[in-house]
Design a protein around this motif. Structure first.
Motif, mmCIF file in Angstrom:
data_model
loop_
_atom_site.group_PDB
_atom_site.id
_atom_site.type_symbol
_atom_site.label_atom_id
_atom_site.label_comp_id
_atom_site.label_asym_id
_atom_site.label_seq_id
_atom_site.Cartn_x
_atom_site.Cartn_y
_atom_site.Cartn_z
ATOM 1 N N ALA A 205 6.959 0.740 13.266
ATOM 2 C CA ALA A 205 6.163 1.486 14.245
ATOM 3 C C ALA A 205 5.507 0.573 15.265
ATOM 4 N N SER A 206 5.444 -0.728 14.944
ATOM 5 C CA SER A 206 4.847 -1.636 15.916
ATOM 6 C C SER A 206 5.866 -2.129 16.942
ATOM 7 N N ILE A 207 7.136 -1.772 16.744
ATOM 8 C CA ILE A 207 8.150 -2.100 17.756
ATOM 9 C C ILE A 207 8.013 -1.061 18.870
ATOM 10 N N PRO A 208 7.823 -1.507 20.123
ATOM 11 C CA PRO A 208 7.665 -0.520 21.197
ATOM 12 C C PRO A 208 8.859 0.437 21.263
ATOM 13 N N GLY A 209 8.574 1.725 21.416
ATOM 14 C CA GLY A 209 9.632 2.737 21.504
ATOM 15 C C GLY A 209 9.983 3.375 20.179
ATOM 16 N N VAL A 210 9.459 2.822 19.076
ATOM 17 C CA VAL A 210 9.812 3.370 17.768
ATOM 18 C C VAL A 210 8.764 4.381 17.305
ATOM 19 N N TYR A 211 9.217 5.547 16.936
ATOM 20 C CA TYR A 211 8.365 6.641 16.484
ATOM 21 C C TYR A 211 8.653 6.921 15.011
ATOM 22 N N VAL A 212 7.633 6.756 14.199
ATOM 23 C CA VAL A 212 7.769 7.044 12.769
ATOM 24 C C VAL A 212 6.997 8.344 12.481
ATOM 25 N N PRO A 213 7.692 9.463 12.334
ATOM 26 C CA PRO A 213 7.003 10.757 12.210
ATOM 27 C C PRO A 213 5.978 10.816 11.078
ATOM 28 N N SER A 214 6.270 10.107 9.975
ATOM 29 C CA SER A 214 5.349 10.207 8.835
ATOM 30 C C SER A 214 3.994 9.557 9.137
ATOM 31 N N LEU A 215 3.890 8.821 10.231
ATOM 32 C CA LEU A 215 2.622 8.165 10.567
ATOM 33 C C LEU A 215 1.759 9.012 11.510
ATOM 34 N N TYR A 216 2.123 10.265 11.678
ATOM 35 C CA TYR A 216 1.322 11.159 12.530
ATOM 36 C C TYR A 216 1.066 12.442 11.767
ATOM 37 N N ARG A 217 -0.185 12.851 11.763
ATOM 38 C CA ARG A 217 -0.509 14.116 11.100
ATOM 39 C C ARG A 217 -0.855 15.138 12.178
ATOM 40 N N VAL A 218 -0.266 16.313 12.050
ATOM 41 C CA VAL A 218 -0.490 17.358 13.050
ATOM 42 C C VAL A 218 -1.470 18.383 12.487
ATOM 43 N N HIS A 219 -2.511 18.679 13.256
ATOM 44 C CA HIS A 219 -3.500 19.674 12.825
ATOM 45 C C HIS A 219 -3.338 20.940 13.652
ATOM 46 N N TYR A 220 -3.288 22.072 12.958
ATOM 47 C CA TYR A 220 -3.079 23.344 13.650
ATOM 48 C C TYR A 220 -4.346 24.183 13.646
ATOM 49 N N ARG A 221 -4.468 25.042 14.654
ATOM 50 C CA ARG A 221 -5.536 26.045 14.673
ATOM 51 C C ARG A 221 -5.002 27.305 13.998
ATOM 52 N N PRO A 222 -5.901 28.225 13.649
ATOM 53 C CA PRO A 222 -5.432 29.463 13.012
ATOM 54 C C PRO A 222 -4.429 30.230 13.886
ATOM 55 N N ASP A 223 -4.540 30.096 15.214
ATOM 56 C CA ASP A 223 -3.610 30.852 16.066
ATOM 57 C C ASP A 223 -2.241 30.175 16.205
ATOM 58 N N GLY A 224 -2.056 29.057 15.504
ATOM 59 C CA GLY A 224 -0.751 28.405 15.525
ATOM 60 C C GLY A 224 -0.643 27.251 16.500
ATOM 61 N N THR A 225 -1.573 27.194 17.463
ATOM 62 C CA THR A 225 -1.512 26.067 18.393
ATOM 63 C C THR A 225 -2.036 24.806 17.700
ATOM 64 N N ILE A 226 -1.799 23.687 18.317
ATOM 65 C CA ILE A 226 -2.161 22.406 17.710
ATOM 66 C C ILE A 226 -3.553 21.990 18.175
ATOM 67 N N SER A 227 -4.388 21.598 17.230
ATOM 68 C CA SER A 227 -5.710 21.129 17.633
ATOM 69 C C SER A 227 -5.711 19.624 17.869
ATOM 70 N N GLY A 228 -4.804 18.931 17.201
ATOM 71 C CA GLY A 228 -4.741 17.496 17.435
ATOM 72 C C GLY A 228 -3.595 16.839 16.685
ATOM 73 N N ILE A 229 -3.165 15.706 17.216
ATOM 74 C CA ILE A 229 -2.143 14.916 16.536
ATOM 75 C C ILE A 229 -2.785 13.574 16.212
ATOM 76 N N GLU A 230 -2.843 13.292 14.928
ATOM 77 C CA GLU A 230 -3.617 12.134 14.481
ATOM 78 C C GLU A 230 -2.698 10.994 14.039
ATOM 79 N N PRO A 231 -2.774 9.863 14.738
ATOM 80 C CA PRO A 231 -1.969 8.713 14.298
ATOM 81 C C PRO A 231 -2.605 8.090 13.059
ATOM 82 N N LEU A 232 -1.784 7.701 12.085
ATOM 83 C CA LEU A 232 -2.298 7.129 10.852
ATOM 84 C C LEU A 232 -1.990 5.639 10.806
#
Lengths: 623, 195
Positions: A205-232
């Motif tokens: 993930a420290s290589i520029p351009g590389v995206y590791v999905p497991s290192l991001y947590r997605v938080h949803y609101r009750p209406d289904g939209t996203i409240s935030g994407i949290e990098p871990l």
């Protein structure tokens, strides 16, 4: 490399069973220019996968480039795989044959890296089908030290969220340079017996351009939209795409593979430049491949000749997003077509602007062949054209058609879209009247005798990283209504029209702007079928049910207009163009205002150029 | 204009290439052969080439033929080498021959296919017509052989293409089975005098 039981299985399958399937040539791996390298003991063994059938995958330039990049290295190797046709899939499953690399015939799960390109939303189920045929655990979280690293790339990586959990990592942007950084990392990891997979992914993930999905947590609101994407664990936010600054300096496929079985594009592809700054607001490619970087004319000339003599191809296609825009197009096209004419090699320009300059150019270079000509006005009314920032007039189109007619073309194809933002009934009717006008008067007032027009209509699908990423897509009944207008209005002698299957565009819409909650939906749909881009296998019902069972509403994903502040599922992924620029473009679209091409005018501040490494580059020397 | 007869083999994995795919591969190799090829006219010029009747998928061949027109006589050794560099594994040019003008066209003389059939019952030679209406019923002929000998077939190789039955008997004086495509009869071939 040890020879396991499954390697033997594949070997005996070829002896006994391969003649039973249709077109076994697709599975032989003996193409001219195939490197056919054995797997290495300590280097990184890769298999590059196009998640569709051979005939489509073989024409793909991106994988051809990576194949060349990797196989140029002494210490690493790359093989290839495609989705087998349905009869082959069934036979393999019945006989317990795992999906294998075509050249080595080694099962995919014995490679270190399985690299899959994401070119189109309707191939996402194919991705899962490939993993399951290969016996690789579907979820990245379930993979262990003996399982390959599943890596994604291609334009689909700019919103891979519906399939994010199935990838260990994805690469954003151009692969020529980052591929080596990844290969080195995998080699190092292999030296350490591939221990601590999560730790390895963190390093990646420290290589520029590389995206590791497991290192991001997605938080949803009750209406289904996203409240935030949290990098871990210190993961970058956002992940920025990779851009090759000087295309003359990177590897080119000099000896491209020659397909054994007739493929969709049976030609050598000469990529003359990347990027496009015309700024069509619906076009994802035009946004994510910025900035424009042209290759120099002499490099292209030599490369074109080299590929023809290494393949025996009879067509060289000058490919890009808008080939007539290349600064030295006339000179390059004329030199190549003059020199290749003796060998009866046709030079073609696949993506043309809708103007007579382009048509005359195509005619000049394509002296040998006049099969079909495609023009893409996209919208028929001037108002809608200004919404999408496509500065073409009816007169341009009429002149282009007349020029083509004069040059001997009798079959032409016109591309339009329905469902563009702000489209009204009269905009759809404008398609019919424009086509009628072409057939009645041409540009000289006389009907062009013998001209056959094929009108192809697709449904507009809003794509991430474009100015229209906020808009709602047309509903299914409303699309049907607009198709009906076309059906009635295009009953014109000499005109045929084709439309995209409505439900396919609808599914494309779900997946294009989908989020991670769609993962299980893709998984369920892939269990029951695949090849969604083939109308004989596509089943909307399969997808609708899969969504319903998980309590997800297709209309919410497809038809909903998003607010300015909504967090998108892809907001942690950057194609370089600023969100504020896209929003501004969307506002201008609604006002019908044009945005100039930065190639000719001022910098628009779209955000992609950094003033250092990344900036536009023209073959004429300017930038 | 000269005609060149290309003799080639098709073995191993290449046997699974269809006739059409084989033609494509040979045409591409011809384009890379350095020979000054004759092309058809029109918008989509093609190499002027003709092939012997199709070989069924999965059948290997030791001596297949194609005929290609060239503007002038090429260096045959160089042309062979260049073609072989441009062919997929398993397809290889065996020899090239400049045809004298009096030689009939390939399509006029390629009448009989001779096959080596290997199976549990041993190895046989089987001959059948491959041209015209009744040509190319290899599968039927093999079925007939299997029925007659009660043994399965493992491998089939086309060993040659001939203009007459007598030519075959000259080369293969031992037993050769002949399959009559008109009535499905299988008989042992004898000199007919008729060809």
């Amino acid at each position: 490399m040890e020879t396991g039981n499954d390697v033997e299985l594949v070997r005996s399958f070829f002896k006994r069973d391969i003649a039973q399937v249709s077109k076994p040539g697709r599975y032989l791996g003996i193409e001219v220019n195939a490197r056919r390298r054995p797997l290495t003991a300590r280097g990184c063994n890769c298999v590059l996968v196009y998640p569709d059938v051979y005939e489509i995958g073989m024409s793909h330039l991106g994988l051809a480039i990576l194949y060349e990049e990797i196989n140029e290295r002494e210490d690493c190797m790359a093989d290839r795989a495609y989705l087998p046709w349905v009869d082959m899939q069934e036979l393999m499953q019945r006989k317990g044959i795992p999906l294998f690399g075509l050249e080595s015939r080694v099962p995919l799960n014995r490679f270190d890296v399985v690299g899959i390109t994401l070119q189109h939303e309707l191939t996402l189920a194919n991705v899962l089908r490939i993993l399951s045929l290969a016996g690789i655990p579907l979820r990245a979280a379930d993979r262990g030290s003996r399982d390959p690293l599943v890596v994604g790339g291609g334009p689909g990586a700019y919103n891979p969220e519906p399939v994010a959990e199935f990838f260990d990592l994805l690469v954003l942007g151009e692969g020529e340079e980052v591929v080596h950084e990844l290969l080195d990392a995998v080699r190092e990891w292999k030296d350490m017996e591939k221990g601590d997979r999560p730790g390895f992914l963190r390093r990646c993930a420290s290589i520029p351009g590389v995206y590791v999905p497991s290192l991001y947590r997605v938080h949803y609101r009750p209406d289904g939209t996203i409240s935030g994407i949290e990098p871990l664990e210190g993961a970058p936010m956002p992940v920025r795409k990779r851009v090759v600054s000087d295309l003359d300096r990177v590897t080119r496929p000099r000896r491209p593979l020659v397909p054994l079985v007739e493929s969709v594009h049976d030609r050598c592809s000469l990529e003359i430049f990347r990027g496009c700054t015309r700024g069509c607001r619906f076009c994802q490619a035009g946004m994510v491949y910025r900035p424009v970087r042209e290759r120099s004319e002499d490099v292209l000339y030599a490369w074109g000749r080299e590929m023809i003599s290494a393949t025996g191809c009879d067509e060289l296609s000058l490919s890009s997003l808008s080939s007539a825009d290349y600064s030295r197009i006339i000179s390059l096209a004329e030199r190549l077509s003059r020199d290749l004419e003796r060998e009866r090699v046709a030079v073609s320009l696949p993506s043309l602007r809708t103007d007579s300059f382009s048509v005359e150019l195509a005619s000049k270079v394509g002296r040998i062949r006049k099969t079909g000509l495609t023009l893409a006005p996209e919208a028929a009314s001037p108002r809608l054209r200004s919404v999408i920032n496509k500065e073409v007039t009816d007169e341009d189109l009429l002149e282009a058609v007349s020029a083509a007619y004069r040059e001997g073309w009798r079959k032409m194809k016109l591309y339009f879209m329905v469902g563009l933002p702000g489209e009204e009934e009269e905009d759809v009717e404008a398609i019919c009247s424009l086509v009628r006008r072409i057939m009645r008067e041409g540009d000289s007032g006389r009907p062009p005798r013998g001209l056959r027009l094929s009108v192809s209509v697709s449904t507009f699908v809003p794509k991430p990283h474009t100015p229209f990423q906020w808009v709602g897509q047309l509903s299914l009944p409303e699309t049907a209504r607009r198709h009906f207008i076309l059906k009635e209005g295009l009953r014109i002698r000499g005109v045929t029209w084709k439309w995209h299957t409505r439900e396919m565009s609808y599914l494309e819409g779900i997946l294009a702007r989908g989020d991670r909650r769609l993962g299980p939906v893709v998984e369920a749909a892939a269990r029951e079928g695949c090849l969604d881009n083939w109308s004989e296998f596509f089943s909307w019902e399969r997808w609708r049910r899969a969504m319903e069972e998980r309590g997800l509403d297709p209309t919410w994903y497809v038809e909903r207009e998003r607010g300015e502040e909504e967090v998108f599922p892809w907001d942690h992924l950057s194609a370089g163009v600023d969100r504020s620029f896209l929003w501004e473009e969307y506002q201008k679209a609604q006002r019908g205002e044009a945005t100039e091409d930065c190639r000719y005018g001022d910098c628009l501040g779209c955000g992609v150029c950094d003033g250092k490494e990344v900036s536009g580059r023209l073959a004429g020397g300017g930038s | 204009m000269k005609r060149i007869l290309v003799k080639y083999y098709k073995k191993g994995d290449a046997a699974y290439l269809s006739h059409r795919e084989t033609m494509r591969a040979m045409e591409r190799a011809l384009r890379r052969s350095g020979a000054d090829l004759v092309y058809t006219s029109g918008f989509h010029p093609r190499v002027k080439v003709s092939f012997a009747p199709a070989l069924p998928l999965g059948v290997s061949a030791e001596a297949e033929y194609l005929e290609v027109a060239v503007e002038r006589e090429p260096d045959l050794a160089d042309m062979t080498r260049r073609m072989n560099e441009a062919l997929p594994e398993g397809l290889r040019v065996v020899s090239l021959q400049v045809l004298p003008d009096y030689m009939p066209k390939l399509s006029r003389w390629a009448r009989y296919g001779l096959y080596r059939v290997e199976g549990a019952g041993g190895s046989f030679h089987l001959c059948l017509r491959i041209d015209g209406e009744g040509g190319g019923r290899l599968r039927d002929a093999l079925q007939k052989l299997e029925d007659r000998f009660g043994a399965g077939v493992d491998a089939v190789t086309r060993v040659g293409i001939y203009a007459s039955r007598d030519e075959i008997l000259e080369e293969y004086p031992d037993k050769v089975y002949f399959y009559h495509t008109e009535n499905g009869e299988l008989e042992i071939m004898e000199e007919s005098g008729a060809g």
